[in-house]
Design a protein around this motif. Structure first.
Motif, PDB file in Angstrom:
ATOM      1  N   ILE A  95      34.521  12.555  69.975  1.00  0.00           N
ATOM      2  CA  ILE A  95      35.852  12.986  69.224  1.00  0.00           C
ATOM      3  C   ILE A  95      35.835  14.447  69.399  1.00  0.00           C
ATOM      4  CG2 ILE A  95      36.574  13.201  66.658  1.00  0.00           C
ATOM      5  CD1 ILE A  95      34.636  10.822  66.052  1.00  0.00           C
ATOM      6  N   ASP A  98      39.189  15.873  65.396  1.00  0.00           N
ATOM      7  CA  ASP A  98      39.689  14.893  64.454  1.00  0.00           C
ATOM      8  C   ASP A  98      41.154  14.427  65.096  1.00  0.00           C
ATOM      9  OD1 ASP A  98      37.244  14.756  63.174  1.00  0.00           O
ATOM     10  OD2 ASP A  98      37.948  16.265  61.649  1.00  0.00           O
ATOM     11  N   GLU A 125      40.721   7.510  63.428  1.00  0.00           N
ATOM     12  CA  GLU A 125      40.052   7.486  62.255  1.00  0.00           C
ATOM     13  C   GLU A 125      39.069   6.346  62.285  1.00  0.00           C
ATOM     14  OE1 GLU A 125      38.760   7.369  58.282  1.00  0.00           O
ATOM     15  OE2 GLU A 125      40.065   8.751  59.155  1.00  0.00           O
ATOM     16  N   THR A 128      36.193   8.456  64.007  1.00  0.00           N
ATOM     17  CA  THR A 128      35.712   9.584  62.943  1.00  0.00           C
ATOM     18  C   THR A 128      34.781   8.852  61.751  1.00  0.00           C
ATOM     19  OG1 THR A 128      37.645  10.789  63.641  1.00  0.00           O
ATOM     20  CG2 THR A 128      36.461  11.344  61.364  1.00  0.00           C
TER      21      THR A 128
END
Length: 147
Positions: A95, A98, A125, A128
């Protein structure tokens, strides 16, 4: 998230007892991570592993201090049996800020077959939140004792 990746020359060398310096062997990575960390970037690596660990994971574990930690990464380990109730993406991933996810794709024998950069906010998302769940549950490298 795999118990073995491509069994390259470095792995085979390690299995014969040659305990090389990983920071020197992969100086390009050490330099990249060290420079990034010096600029305030946090580099977190979580490894989900089966226990007892495979020979390949033992190799990763033994090289972590001299390679990942030395470069400035924070590394944690999560025994796979403790991840059963976590929703995880099907591929290894990184990642970035973000905002994007880089998936690594592998063949069944652990050979890397490609990468895929994804910026879809829903995918970012998902990854994350999955990483955050793993990170919260995983054991810091300094405390992890592989079974």
């Amino acid at each position: 998230m795999r118990d073995a990746y491509g069994l390259d020359e470095s792995f085979h060398e390690w299995t014969t007892g040659n305990k090389f310096d990983p920071a020197q062997r992969w100086s390009w990575w050490t330099d990249l991570v060290s420079a990034s960390v010096a600029q305030g970037v946090q580099v977190h690596r979580a490894r989900i592993v089966s226990e007892p660990i495979s020979v390949y994971v033992r190799y990763e574990y033994e090289l972590t201090d001299g390679h990942n930690i030395k470069a400035g990464e924070s590394v944690r380990w999560l025994p796979r049996r403790l991840a059963s109730d976590l929703a995880l993406p099907g591929n290894d991933f990184w990642i970035f800020d973000d905002a994007s996810v880089l998936f690594n794709h592998f063949a069944g024998d652990g050979t890397m077959t490609g990468e895929e950069l994804v910026t879809d906010p829903r995918v970012v998302e998902l990854c994350t939140s999955a990483f955050a769940a793993v990170w919260a549950r995983a054991v810091p490298h300094e405390e992890y004792r592989p079974a």
